[in-house]
Write a protein that holds these residues in place. Structure first.
Motif, PDB file in Angstrom:
ATOM      1  N   ASP A   1      79.572  94.509 -60.860  1.00 12.81           N
ATOM      2  CA  ASP A   1      79.036  93.274 -61.662  1.00 12.81           C
ATOM      3  C   ASP A   1      78.965  92.765 -62.929  1.00 12.81           C
ATOM      4  O   ASP A   1      79.108  93.700 -63.768  1.00 12.81           O
ATOM      5  N   PRO A   2      78.744  91.512 -63.558  1.00 12.76           N
ATOM      6  CA  PRO A   2      78.722  91.086 -64.892  1.00 12.76           C
ATOM      7  C   PRO A   2      77.609  92.032 -65.875  1.00 12.76           C
ATOM      8  O   PRO A   2      77.634  92.148 -67.020  1.00 12.76           O
ATOM      9  N   THR A   3      76.519  92.716 -64.757  1.00 10.95           N
ATOM     10  CA  THR A   3      75.580  93.022 -65.870  1.00 10.95           C
ATOM     11  C   THR A   3      76.373  94.795 -66.724  1.00 10.95           C
ATOM     12  O   THR A   3      75.758  94.959 -67.381  1.00 10.95           O
ATOM     13  N   ALA A   4      77.424  95.392 -65.899  1.00 11.74           N
ATOM     14  CA  ALA A   4      78.405  96.141 -66.337  1.00 11.74           C
ATOM     15  C   ALA A   4      78.847  95.777 -67.485  1.00 11.74           C
ATOM     16  O   ALA A   4      80.055  96.631 -68.676  1.00 11.74           O
ATOM     17  N   THR A   5      78.637  94.569 -68.661  1.00 11.20           N
ATOM     18  CA  THR A   5      79.610  94.666 -69.491  1.00 11.20           C
ATOM     19  C   THR A   5      80.262  96.021 -70.757  1.00 11.20           C
ATOM     20  O   THR A   5      81.077  95.677 -71.556  1.00 11.20           O
TER      21      THR A   5
ATOM     22  N   CYS B   1      82.240  91.090 -59.953  1.00 15.21           N
ATOM     23  CA  CYS B   1      82.278  90.842 -58.746  1.00 15.21           C
ATOM     24  C   CYS B   1      80.313  90.223 -58.731  1.00 15.21           C
ATOM     25  O   CYS B   1      79.675  91.045 -58.996  1.00 15.21           O
ATOM     26  N   PRO B   2      80.463  88.853 -58.109  1.00 15.44           N
ATOM     27  CA  PRO B   2      78.853  88.713 -58.741  1.00 15.44           C
ATOM     28  C   PRO B   2      78.248  88.989 -57.252  1.00 15.44           C
ATOM     29  O   PRO B   2      78.861  89.667 -56.008  1.00 15.44           O
ATOM     30  N   VAL B   3      77.180  89.902 -57.550  1.00 17.40           N
ATOM     31  CA  VAL B   3      76.374  90.338 -56.617  1.00 17.40           C
ATOM     32  C   VAL B   3      75.015  89.822 -56.270  1.00 17.40           C
ATOM     33  O   VAL B   3      74.472  89.213 -55.075  1.00 17.40           O
ATOM     34  N   GLN B   4      74.732  88.490 -57.911  1.00 12.94           N
ATOM     35  CA  GLN B   4      73.260  87.843 -57.170  1.00 12.94           C
ATOM     36  C   GLN B   4      73.464  86.124 -56.460  1.00 12.94           C
ATOM     37  O   GLN B   4      74.232  85.725 -56.995  1.00 12.94           O
TER      38      GLN B   4
END
Length: 282
Positions: free
Chosen positions: A212-216, A228-231
């Motif tokens: 997801d985008p928090t893994a930048t 891949c969005p999950v929220q």
């Protein structure tokens, strides 16, 4: 009045702040704090004045509690709860869910996941790899398991890590040039996730990252990175887009392999029939 706080002001999650400083609150503030704890999941449906009524305290007491806990006002409390949700903590902060809006949000997430420019690169890498290792921890593990189950229908030498009761060190020891590691890391990843991605690349394997985008901070360590969005709008993360993404990847690999992939599918189906492992229906 409650005793003054030493600097710096309280920090951490709101429930942790309340627990840490509960004995320093006035009786009225404690009553207000207990009410907050009872309604953490739906605070956004209330106004500060309504919470004061629920607690049986004055609006001034409720405001004083917010300040005692290190918040400027009730709006900052709501922002704090939303930040917890963004970090992956299950938390409902927007009242009753709008399921129609959730469906629209899921569709948007799937569209974003399936229209990434790196998707063909991931398919090509997995189709041509000597061996494939799919790795995923915690909430990423079911996605990894699903990808492995689909890929192994189309091609040989697809492993899953970590297996129950095992570490991943032995899997990394076998990696080399020509191998591909698919590292799946959605938020609330284990601390060692980044080290695993780095070690896989250092071993000579090509790394495909799905996260997801928090893994930048991990994207630069991968040869191919797919976000891949999950929220969504609900308390818990949704993996509808993630499952759609791995399904499209596996479909692409099967198409890329052509006759060899189709022959493998047929051979596996024949094994199922001989072993009577799956139901048959007409």
């Amino acid at each position: 009045m409650s005793a003054p706080y030493a600097t710096p002001p309280p920090s951490g999650r709101i429930d942790q702040r309340i627990a840490a400083h509960h004995d320093r609150l006035s009786p009225q503030e404690r009553r207000a704090a207990d009410t907050l704890l009872e309604h953490l999941d739906d605070l956004a449906t209330y106004r500060a004045a309504e919470l004061a009524v629920l607690a049986g305290v004055s609006k001034a007491t409720m405001s004083r509690l917010f300040r005692s806990l290190g918040f400027v006002d009730f709006d900052e409390v709501r922002d704090h709860l939303r930040s917890l949700r963004t970090a992956g903590e299950p938390r409902r902060v927007d009242g009753a869910p709008d399921l129609h809006a959730q469906v629209r949000a899921e569709a948007d997430s799937i569209r974003l996941a399936l229209t990434q420019p790196g998707l063909p690169d991931a398919v090509a890498a997995l189709a041509s790899a000597r061996r494939v290792l799919v790795a995923g921890w915690r909430n990423s593990h079911p996605v990894a398991l699903h990808l492995r189950q689909q890929l192994v229908q189309a091609r040989p030498a697809v492993a899953l890590a970590p297996l129950p009761g095992q570490m991943v060190g032995e899997e990394l020891a076998d990696l080399g040039t020509g191998d591909v590691v698919v590292a799946i890391g959605f938020r609330r990843r284990p601390r060692e996730f980044g080290d695993f991605v780095t070690a896989a690349g250092a071993a000579g394997a090509e790394v495909v990252l799905i996260a997801d985008p928090t893994a930048t901070m991990h994207l630069a360590r991968a040869d191919v990175a797919l976000t891949c969005p999950v929220q969504g709008l609900l308390a818990f993360d949704s993996y509808a887009a993630a499952m759609s993404l791995v399904g499209v990847i596996a479909d692409g690999v099967l198409h890329e392999l052509g006759r060899a992939g189709r022959d493998r599918v047929s051979a596996i189906s024949g094994s199922y029939e001989r072993l009577r492992e799956v139901e048959t229906w007409t």
